[in-house]
Design a protein around this motif. Structure first.
Motif, PDB file in Angstrom:
ATOM      1  N   HIS A 128       0.850  -1.373   0.055  1.00 58.55           N
ATOM      2  CA  HIS A 128      -0.064   0.246   0.097  1.00 58.55           C
ATOM      3  C   HIS A 128       0.891   1.200   0.077  1.00 58.55           C
ATOM      4  CE1 HIS A 128      -3.145   2.786   0.825  1.00 58.55           C
ATOM      5  NE2 HIS A 128      -2.382   3.427   1.894  1.00 58.55           N
ATOM      6  N   SER A 129       0.449   2.412  -0.460  1.00 54.17           N
ATOM      7  CA  SER A 129       1.179   3.517  -0.507  1.00 54.17           C
ATOM      8  C   SER A 129       0.331   4.635  -0.666  1.00 54.17           C
ATOM      9  CB  SER A 129       2.115   3.739  -1.707  1.00 54.17           C
ATOM     10  OG  SER A 129       2.551   4.928  -1.927  1.00 54.17           O
ATOM     11  N   ASP A 130       0.482   5.645   0.036  1.00 51.47           N
ATOM     12  CA  ASP A 130      -0.561   6.948   0.137  1.00 51.47           C
ATOM     13  C   ASP A 130      -0.263   7.797  -1.134  1.00 51.47           C
ATOM     14  OD1 ASP A 130      -1.434   6.362   2.432  1.00 51.47           O
ATOM     15  OD2 ASP A 130       0.151   7.781   3.669  1.00 51.47           O
ATOM     16  N   GLY A 150      -5.945   2.813  -7.114  1.00 50.63           N
ATOM     17  CA  GLY A 150      -4.960   1.800  -7.551  1.00 50.63           C
ATOM     18  C   GLY A 150      -5.611   1.027  -8.658  1.00 50.63           C
ATOM     19  N   GLY A 182       4.397   3.055  -4.446  1.00 53.34           N
ATOM     20  CA  GLY A 182       3.245   1.993  -4.535  1.00 53.34           C
ATOM     21  C   GLY A 182       3.067   1.451  -6.000  1.00 53.34           C
TER      22      GLY A 182
END
Lengths: 322, 322
Positions: B23-25, B30, B122
Motif C-alpha cells: 500500500h502507498s499513500d 490503484g 506503490g
C-alpha cells in the motif's frame, strides 16, 4: 531508408523514432535523460499502461506499422479520457528482433505520434530493446484539471446510461479480415485505426458523470463492470441499440461469403476495441451533445436488455466475437 | 499453489499479483479502473519506462522470479532518483506464455512489491497479456517536492564529480555466473538484486547537484553522457577508483577458473546495472554524507582517468563487460 533496426543501433533508432513525435507543452523534459518531466497541474496524475504483442493483439498481415502505432496510442489515450481526464503525455517501450525492418518502425512511430497529436498529448520518453517477439508497451498520463476522477463504481439507480463513439465496427472489421473480406470499409478502418472520442471523457465529467469506462471488451461486458463495481443493475433499451447500416452490411457480407451467420447486434453489444466511452449520468443531467442514451441504472445486479437477461450462452457468444 | 497462468485467467492473475503489492499513500486510486491516480504534489511528474525481456535482460537459470521482480523495480526506481525525485508509484505490464508457472509469477510479484516498498513507492496499475516471450515493462513515477530536476546537461568546469552506491559488482557477478562460479557472493547478489541508493538522489539535488544519472551502462560510458550533454570534460582521480576486495576476489576467481583475465578496475569503470548514482556538484558544495568524490569537471570534452584518454579499444572492452 530500407534496412533493419540492427543497422541503426539503439541510440540511432531512438533518435529516429523520437524525431517523428509531436511537440507538446505538457512535456517539460522529453526523451534523453534518466526520466521525463510531465506537467500535472492538477497534482493528481492519471496513469495507465497496456502491452501489445504481435500475433496476439495485432498481425502484420492485417495491420500496417502505422495502424499498430495509431492503435497502441489510441487504446491508452482512451483509458485516460475514460477517467474524465485530458491526455497529456505517453511513454513508449518497444522490443523487436534485430532484423526487424526500419520501414515498419518508421510507420509505427508516425501512427503513434499522429494519434498522440490528435489527442493533444506528447511523447515524453521510452525504451527500445531486442526481443524475438515484437512487443509494445505504452503508458499514458493525463490531467484532471480539478475534475473528480470518474470511476466505475459511482452509478446509482435512476441514472441514465449513455455512450459516445463507435460500437462494434472494430469487431466486425476483425471478422471480415478473418474471412478475407475487405468491405464494408468503415469496419476494417475502425479495426485498424479506432477513433476514441477523447474530448468526450472530460465533457462527461463536466456534466457530472457518475461512472465511466471505455468499451474495450464489448458493451455488455464493460457495462457489467460498472454494474458490479457500483452494486447496481443496468437495463438497456432495445430501441436505442440499432446496429446501423455498417454492421448490417458486415453481417450480410460474412453470410454471403459463407462465413459465420451473425446477428449484427452481437457486434454492437459484444464487440470491443472501438474504445467508445460508456457512462452513467444523474437522472436530471443534460447529456453532452455527442452522447446518446441507451438505458438506465436500476436496483439489483447485472446487465439486461429490455428487461431480459443475457444468457451465459449469449455471453460466451459475445466474448467469442473478439 | 502450483499451476500455470492459464489455470487462473487474466482477472484471477491480476487479483493474485495485486495482492502482493504494498500500500502507498502516493496511490490515490490503484488497480481496477481504466487508469490509476497518482499523487504529484509538485505538479511535475517524473516518469520513466523500461522493458525487460527474458534471454536478453535476465535468464531463468541465473535469476529467480523474486530477483527479476526486484531488478525490474530497482532499475526504474533508480531512474527516478537520478532526477532528484522521490519515487511514488510504478505501473507494471507483463506478458508471459499461458503455460508459464504461477510460482515464478508469485515470486516476481513479491520481489517487485518488496523493492517498491523499500523505495516508498506503490504499485498503481498494470496489464497482463500472453506472449511467447516473457516480457516485463515497468513505468515509474516520482515527485520532485519543489526541487529542480537534475538533468545530465548541467555540469560546469570546476564541479566535483562524485558517486554513491556500488560500482562493478553486478558486472562481476554476471561474469562469475557465465563462468559457472558462485563466489564472491556480494557480486552475484548485487547482479541479481541491485540496491540503488534511492534516497541519495533527492539528497544530491538538495545539495545543488548540477548533473546526475544512474550508472546503468558503466561509469565511464555514463559519465561520458554527462560530459557530452554538458559540453564539458570529466577527469577521474585514479586514487579514488580502488576496485575494493570483492572486485579483486572476483577477478582472481575468474582467473583461477581459467576464465577471462580481468583487471578488477574494468568492472568498476565499465560495469553497469548496479545503478549507483553519479553526479556533479558545484566546487564549494558539501557532498551529502554517503557520496564520495572521484573526479572533477574541466573544460573540453570526453572522460579521462588521471588525465589519460581512455582508448576506443578500452572502451569497447568495457562495453564487453556487459
Amino acid at each position: 531508408m530500407a534496412g533493419t533496426i540492427g543497422d541503426l543501433g539503439e541510440f540511432g533508432l531512438i533518435a529516429r523514432v523520437t524525431a517523428r513525435f509531436p511537440h507538446s507543452d505538457n512535456v517539460i523534459l522529453g526523451p534523453g535523460d534518466d526520466a521525463a518531466l510531465v506537467a500535472v497541474p492538477d497534482g493528481r496524475a492519471v496513469a495507465t499502461t497496456d502491452m501489445l504483442v504481435e500475433g496476439r493483439h495485432f498481425r502484420y498481415e492485417w495491420s500496417s506499422g502505422w495502424d499498430v502505432g495509431h492503435k497502441a496510442a489510441a487504446q491508452n489515450l482512451a483509458d485516460i479520457a475514460a477517467m474524465g481526464a485530458r491526455p497529456t503525455a505517453l511513454l513508449l517501450a518497444l522490443a523487436a528482433p534485430p532484423d526487424f525492418p526500419l520501414d515498419w518502425i518508421d510507420a509505427f512511430a508516425g501512427g503513434f505520434g499522429d494519434e498522440c497529436a490528435t489527442a493533444g498529448a506528447g511523447v515524453a520518453g521510452g525504451d527500445i530493446s531486442a526481443s524475438e517477439t515484437l512487443t509494445i508497451a505504452v503508458t499514458a498520463m493525463g490531467d484532471l484539471a480539478g475534475r473528480p476522477a470518474v470511476r466505475r463504481d459511482g452509478a446509482r439507480p435512476g441514472d441514465t446510461v449513455a455512450v459516445t463513439g463507435n460500437l462494434g465496427l472494430s469487431a466486425a472489421g476483425l471478422e471480415l479480415l478473418r474471412a478475407g473480406l475487405s468491405e464494408p470499409r468503415a469496419c476494417l478502418d475502425e479495426h485498424r485505426r479506432p477513433h476514441p472520442p477523447y474530448a468526450q471523457g472530460p465533457a462527461a465529467a463536466d456534466r457530472g458523470a457518475t461512472a465511466m469506462l471505455d468499451v474495450s471488451d464489448g458493451l455488455l461486458q464493460d457495462l457489467a463492470h460498472i454494474a458490479h463495481a457500483s452494486g447496481a443493475a443496468i437495463d438497456l433499451d432495445p430501441a436505442a441499440l440499432d446496429p446501423g447500416s455498417d454492421l448490417r452490411a458486415a453481417a450480410d457480407a460474412l453470410a454471403a461469403a459463407g462465413g459465420p451467420v451473425r446477428d449484427p447486434a452481437t457486434f454492437l453489444l459484444g464487440g470491443g476495441e472501438d474504445h467508445a466511452l460508456a457512462a452513467t449520468f444523474p437522472p436530471d443531467a443534460a447529456l453532452p451533445e455527442q452522447w446518446r442514451r441507451i438505458g438506465r441504472v436500476a436496483a439489483g445486479s447485472g446487465v439486461t436488455v429490455g428487461g431480459s437477461s443475457v444468457s451465459a450462452a449469449g455471453w460466451d457468444h459475445f466474448r467469442g466475437v473478439r
